[in-house]
Each structure stands twice: as C-alpha cells, then as structure tokens.
Scaffold this active site. Structure first.
Site, short mmCIF file in Angstrom:
data_model
loop_
_atom_site.label_atom_id
_atom_site.label_comp_id
_atom_site.label_asym_id
_atom_site.label_seq_id
_atom_site.Cartn_x
_atom_site.Cartn_y
_atom_site.Cartn_z
N GLN A 100 -22.39 -56.44 182.21
CA GLN A 100 -22.66 -56.64 180.79
C GLN A 100 -21.45 -56.21 179.97
O GLN A 100 -20.92 -55.11 180.17
CB GLN A 100 -23.89 -55.85 180.34
N TYR A 172 -25.80 -54.21 168.19
CA TYR A 172 -24.35 -54.19 168.46
C TYR A 172 -23.71 -55.46 167.86
O TYR A 172 -24.41 -56.28 167.28
CB TYR A 172 -24.09 -54.04 169.97
N ARG A 323 -35.86 -48.30 182.44
CA ARG A 323 -36.20 -46.89 182.67
C ARG A 323 -36.85 -46.59 184.02
O ARG A 323 -36.47 -45.61 184.66
CB ARG A 323 -37.04 -46.38 181.49
N CYS A 345 -42.73 -44.25 185.91
CA CYS A 345 -42.16 -44.00 184.58
C CYS A 345 -43.25 -43.95 183.51
O CYS A 345 -44.11 -44.83 183.43
CB CYS A 345 -41.18 -45.13 184.25
N CYS A 348 -41.16 -41.76 178.37
CA CYS A 348 -41.24 -40.56 177.52
C CYS A 348 -39.96 -40.28 176.75
O CYS A 348 -39.88 -39.33 176.00
CB CYS A 348 -41.55 -39.35 178.40
N CYS A 351 -34.88 -39.78 179.54
CA CYS A 351 -33.84 -40.25 180.48
C CYS A 351 -32.48 -39.66 180.13
O CYS A 351 -31.57 -39.68 180.95
CB CYS A 351 -33.67 -41.77 180.46
C1 LIG Z 1 -30.58 -44.59 179.33
C2 LIG Z 1 -30.60 -45.99 178.80
C3 LIG Z 1 -29.44 -46.73 178.79
C4 LIG Z 1 -29.44 -48.06 178.33
N1 LIG Z 1 -28.28 -48.78 178.36
C5 LIG Z 1 -28.28 -50.09 177.98
C6 LIG Z 1 -27.11 -50.89 178.10
O1 LIG Z 1 -26.04 -50.44 178.54
N2 LIG Z 1 -27.19 -52.19 177.69
C7 LIG Z 1 -28.36 -52.74 177.22
O2 LIG Z 1 -28.40 -53.93 176.90
N3 LIG Z 1 -29.49 -52.01 177.11
C8 LIG Z 1 -29.48 -50.72 177.49
N4 LIG Z 1 -30.63 -49.98 177.44
C9 LIG Z 1 -31.90 -50.68 177.08
C10 LIG Z 1 -32.62 -51.17 178.34
O3 LIG Z 1 -31.83 -52.05 179.12
C11 LIG Z 1 -33.95 -51.90 178.04
O4 LIG Z 1 -33.68 -53.02 177.22
C12 LIG Z 1 -34.99 -51.00 177.36
O5 LIG Z 1 -34.96 -49.68 177.88
C13 LIG Z 1 -36.40 -51.55 177.53
O6 LIG Z 1 -36.70 -51.74 178.91
P1 LIG Z 1 -37.62 -50.69 179.77
O7 LIG Z 1 -38.92 -50.55 179.02
O8 LIG Z 1 -37.78 -51.33 181.11
O9 LIG Z 1 -36.89 -49.40 179.81
C14 LIG Z 1 -30.65 -48.65 177.86
C15 LIG Z 1 -31.83 -47.89 177.86
C16 LIG Z 1 -31.82 -46.57 178.33
C17 LIG Z 1 -33.12 -45.80 178.36
#
Ligand SMILES: Cc1cc2nc3c(=O)[nH]c(=O)nc-3n(C[C@H](O)[C@H](O)[C@H](O)COP(=O)(O)O)c2cc1C
Length: 375
Positions: A100, A172, A323, A345, A348, A351
């Site tokens: 990415q 962004y 997550r 998970c 919360c 992370c």
């Molecule tokens: C620690 C952390 C780092 C993340 N880094 C990125 C990233 O580099 N690029 C991105 O598009 N989203 C990033 N996200 C967002 C996640 O990719 C995702 O869109 C969001 O957490 C929802 O998905 P989930 O419910 O499965 O966690 C990050 C989220 C977390 C918690």
C-alpha cells in the site's frame, strides 16, 4: 468447500482464498522508512497463517507525506533490496503480497511536527491541528506528488510485490482531495466531483505508466465520509468515483471510509455480535451496483459465517481484516481447519501500545507480551 476458501483472480493475480489482510501500519521501520527484519518476520508469519492476500502497512511516496516516524517508505530506489527480501519470504511460503502506498497530506503528523514541508489541499478546509499551519499545494506540487506515486509503484514492482494498492481512504491525501470538507479549491483540482477526483485519476495514470500492463493496481477507497451534519463525500459520489476508476483499469476496490467523526469511531469499537460486523456493508452494496470489478470489504469482520455470507452472496469477492490478525495471524488457518469460527479480537482499540521508552508497539494488549507479533 466454502467459497471463502476458493481462489480468486484479480487481473493476472490469483489468490488462494478470499481472506485479505488489510493494510496495517506496524511501527517497525526507521525514521527514513527503511524496513526492519521484524517486518519481514511479520509478513512470513501472515503467509504461514495462509492469509490469501497480504497488504503491507502504508508506505509514504515522499517524505512530505510521512505520517509516523517509523512507518514504511518507498520514496527512494534504495528501499528495493529490503522489500525484495520481504516478497521472497512471502512467495517462498506460497503467499501473495501487495504494497500500500500513501501520502498523508494534511494528516501527515510526522511531516507536520518536523521541520520540513507539510501540505494541505486547501487551507480553509477542516484540518487537524498540529500546532503548525500547512502550506497549500500548488499546481507544481500536485504534479510532483502524482509523479511520486508513479515512481513509488515502479519500485513496488521492482521489489517483487504482486500488486500495488493506492491508499485512497481515511482522510489521507487522495481522500482529502475527494472530500468537499477538505477540498475548497477553486481550480481544476476542486469544486465539482470531476475536479475533486482528478488527482486520483492522474495518480492511477501515473502508476500505470510506470508498471507493466498486467501489474494489478488496486485501491482502498474511502467511498463516503462518515461526518454528521456537514457537506461531505456521499456514497452517491463514491459510486461515481468507483465507476471512473474502473474505467482507468483498477483491478480491485477495497471498500472503506473517508473522513470520520466520533460516531463512526464508536462503530469501530466493541464488535461483540454479528449484527455489529461488516459495518460498511451498505456502502459495499452501493459500490457493487456501480461496478463489475472485484470488490473487497473491510471493517469489523470477525466471524467465518459473516465472511461466508458476504462472499457467498456476491456483494464482495473477498473480505479484509486488520485488527484480528494483530492478535491471531493464523486466523485463516484456524478457520480452515474448523478450529474456531470467530476471531478473539474484541475491537477495544488496544492495538497501539507504548513501552517505557515511549516506543510504539502494535500488538494485542490482551495477549501475553512475549507472544505478540511486533514486540
Ligand atoms: C494498528 C492499525 C494500523 C493500521 N494501519 C493502516 C494502514 O497502514 N493503512 C490503511 O489503509 N489502514 C490502516 N488501518 C485501518 C485498517 O486497515 C482497517 O481499515 C480498520 O482497522 C477496520 O478493519 P478491522 O475492523 O478489521 O480492524 C490500521 C488500523 C490499525 C488498528
């Protein structure tokens, strides 16, 4: 066999199952974005966990767009050899990996707090306060950033990745251009939706010029803003963007959000029932009605049955998870052998953890520290 464990073709890329690891920043690089052996180990672990497609944490295309002091970078050719090690490690384990690439724009916290250049699409937009005002992008700056995305993608292909993903979400730079709350420009880069999406279209064209014809160019798209009571990016506009980028040859859209407020942040938390999962499903349905290229949905997907329903119904072709993989990088393998049906998970927000020296570690707060990947 359940469809989630069947392969999927994304252009010339064939992934072994429908589970994608959504891009996740891991705080493992040095201040210039050079990755560490730990990053390679992390990707190895995910590949061994049989994740269908791994997307790396976001990498800045130029220092001006750097969000964290320890995020990945892809702004110089010198990065290529370390990334080659990463892609080799994943391919040796039969995994697939995409990088990415991103520019933080007015959310580039590290650029904002440092001495260097820090920019915004327009100064009268709704901007985060880092105690220092950004500089408004000039036409020349914009052309330069578009070129940086192209050059970054060239390095991504030279590094052996299976594709590149544009970070077009979460406020962004791409998202900052798309959203009328941050884009108040009066020139060809602002105003109508056609103008607000011009930057993204040019970024895609710039990337396509630098990579081979069959190299998959994907995007994580903020299909709408989740801001209450403001004139923000709507899902109707998101559909128009999706249609336009499909025409430009985008291989896969990962459906995500643009700018968010505290209500959305609440949706991200405490996902403890299937009803709370896949919280952007309606957006996925809207985008599905607009395009026919492969789609992926991120956001709160925790159980195998929800993943099966999303893919089985055809709303999306694959699903992505962030997550849960921080805690359980082998989650897909466990789902596959029926060892479990739900991720541990609990969403919360635990992370991001700092050690005694203030160094950030991405790991599950509820896991024994020694077991957490990234420690
Ligand atoms: C620690 C952390 C780092 C993340 N880094 C990125 C990233 O580099 N690029 C991105 O598009 N989203 C990033 N996200 C967002 C996640 O990719 C995702 O869109 C969001 O957490 C929802 O998905 P989930 O419910 O499965 O966690 C990050 C989220 C977390 C918690």
């Amino acid at each position: 066999m359940s469809k989630v464990f069947e392969p999927l073709e994304i252009g010339k890329l064939n992934i072994p199952n429908r589970f994608v690891r959504s891009a996740t920043y891991y705080a493992l690089s040095d201040v210039n974005g050079y990755i560490s052996d730990e990053s390679v180990e992390l990707m190895k672990t995910l590949a061994e966990g049989e994740v269908g497609l791994i997307i790396t944490g976001y990498a800045f295309v130029s220092k001006q767009g750097q969000v964290f002091p320890d995020m990945n970078g892809i702004d110089e050719d010198d990065h290529i050899s370390a990334y080659q090690k990463m892609t080799r490690a994943v391919h040796e384990r039969k995994g697939k990996i995409v990088m990415q690439i991103a520019h933080g724009g007015a959310q580039a916290t590290f650029a904002a707090k440092g001495e260097g250049d820090y920019v915004a699409v327009s100064l009268n937009g709704d901007l985060p306060d880092f105690g220092r005002k950004p500089r408004e992008l000039t036409d020349v700056d914009i052309i330069g950033i578009i070129e940086s995305f192209g050059q970054a993608a060239r390095r991504v292909q030279a590094s052996g990745f299976d594709g590149v993903q544009i970070h077009g979400a979460h406020g962004y730079l791409v998202s900052e251009f798309l959203s009328p709350t941050t884009n108040h420009r009066k020139d060809k880069w602002g105003g109508s939706l056609e103008n607000r999406m011009r930057f993204l279209i040019e970024v895609i064209r710039s990337i396509k010029k630098q990579v081979s014809n069959d190299f998959p160019v994907m995007i994580k798209l903020g299909c709408r803003d989740y801001l209450d009571g403001t004139d923000s990016l709507t899902i109707e506009e998101g559909k128009q963007v999706a249609k336009a980028i499909e025409k430009e040859g985008i291989a896969l859209i990962e459906i995500s959000h643009g700018r968010v407020d505290k209500n959305f942040r609440k949706m991200m938390e405490k996902i403890n029932s299937v009803e709370k999962e896949a919280f952007m499903l309606d957006d996925a349905k809207a985008i599905r009605s607009a395009v026919s290229i492969p789609l992926c949905l991120v956001g709160g997907i925790r159980t195998l049955s929800v993943a099966e329903k999303l893919v089985g119904s055809g709303v999306v072709d694959c699903i992505s998870i962030c997550r849960p993989f921080i805690r359980e990088p082998d989650l897909v393998k466990q789902f596959k052998k029926s060892a479990k049906t739900t991720a541990d998970c609990i969403s919360c927000r635990g992370c991001m953890n700092r050690d005694d020296e203030g160094k950030l570690h991405i790991c599950c707060r509820h896991l024994e520290k020694s077991k957490a990947v990234g420690k």
